[in-house]
Design an enzyme around this catalytic site. Sequence first.
Site, short mmCIF file in Angstrom:
data_model
loop_
_atom_site.label_atom_id
_atom_site.label_comp_id
_atom_site.label_asym_id
_atom_site.label_seq_id
_atom_site.Cartn_x
_atom_site.Cartn_y
_atom_site.Cartn_z
N SER A 11 49.09 79.87 105.97
CA SER A 11 48.64 79.58 107.33
C SER A 11 49.40 78.42 107.95
O SER A 11 49.31 78.22 109.16
CB SER A 11 47.14 79.26 107.33
OG SER A 11 46.90 78.09 106.56
N SER A 14 49.92 73.24 104.62
CA SER A 14 50.68 72.21 103.90
C SER A 14 51.69 71.53 104.80
O SER A 14 51.84 70.31 104.77
CB SER A 14 51.39 72.81 102.68
OG SER A 14 50.45 73.18 101.69
N SER A 33 52.38 73.24 85.76
CA SER A 33 53.67 73.92 85.73
C SER A 33 53.51 75.32 85.15
O SER A 33 52.75 75.54 84.21
CB SER A 33 54.64 73.12 84.87
OG SER A 33 55.86 73.79 84.78
N HIS A 47 58.04 73.48 98.91
CA HIS A 47 57.29 72.26 99.23
C HIS A 47 58.17 71.03 98.99
O HIS A 47 58.16 70.10 99.80
CB HIS A 47 56.02 72.17 98.37
CG HIS A 47 54.91 73.03 98.87
ND1 HIS A 47 53.78 72.52 99.43
CD2 HIS A 47 54.76 74.37 98.88
CE1 HIS A 47 52.96 73.52 99.77
NE2 HIS A 47 53.54 74.65 99.44
N ARG A 51 59.30 68.06 102.12
CA ARG A 51 58.79 66.70 102.24
C ARG A 51 59.91 65.68 102.04
O ARG A 51 60.91 65.96 101.39
CB ARG A 51 57.63 66.46 101.28
CG ARG A 51 57.95 66.51 99.82
CD ARG A 51 56.67 66.29 99.00
NE ARG A 51 56.94 66.37 97.59
CZ ARG A 51 56.68 67.42 96.83
NH1 ARG A 51 56.12 68.49 97.35
NH2 ARG A 51 56.97 67.40 95.55
#
Length: 176
Positions: A11, A14, A33, A47, A51
């Site tokens: 969505s 994050s 992991s 991800h 960042r």
Amino acid sequence: MRTLITGGIRSGKSAIAENLMGEGTTYVATSPSRPEDTDWAARIQEHRRRRPASWPTVETTDLPSALTALNGPALVDSLGAWLVALLDRLDAWDQPVAQWRGRLDDEVSALVSTWSTCSHDLVAVTDEVGFGGIAEHRSARIHADELGRLNQAIAGVSDRVWLVVAGQVLVVKDSS
């Protein structure tokens, strides 16, 4: 300020959480992991690319301890992954609820207490549950039921709750 960001898979929750945070943020990754799962590894890599490289990352399933050790703001991604790791550790998938309910409740209470008393800005990402029917498989029902309870508990002690739908934020709660 404590913010819970919830929404469906893919969505955009994050990315929205990451954009909310600034310099000095610690990224708390709660998923264990899974080297044999290349799709999961690709999600984690996505991800990491998104960042800032300056954000330290703490990979842990001991979320209350990680929050207690913070020296600044943190982004927790995700409560659902933390819950799965906890249910795995409790062997909840194959045991009667009565055998693990008390230990789960204690762990969730510890997290809620730590979340509510942390002196740093916190953002947690979680999956929204309950928009569909009841799952056919026991493990899916356990996960949905327990994540729904966890989300309610964290939302109850958060200053803000945002629901992300198709990359758009709907403000559910704002006590700031």
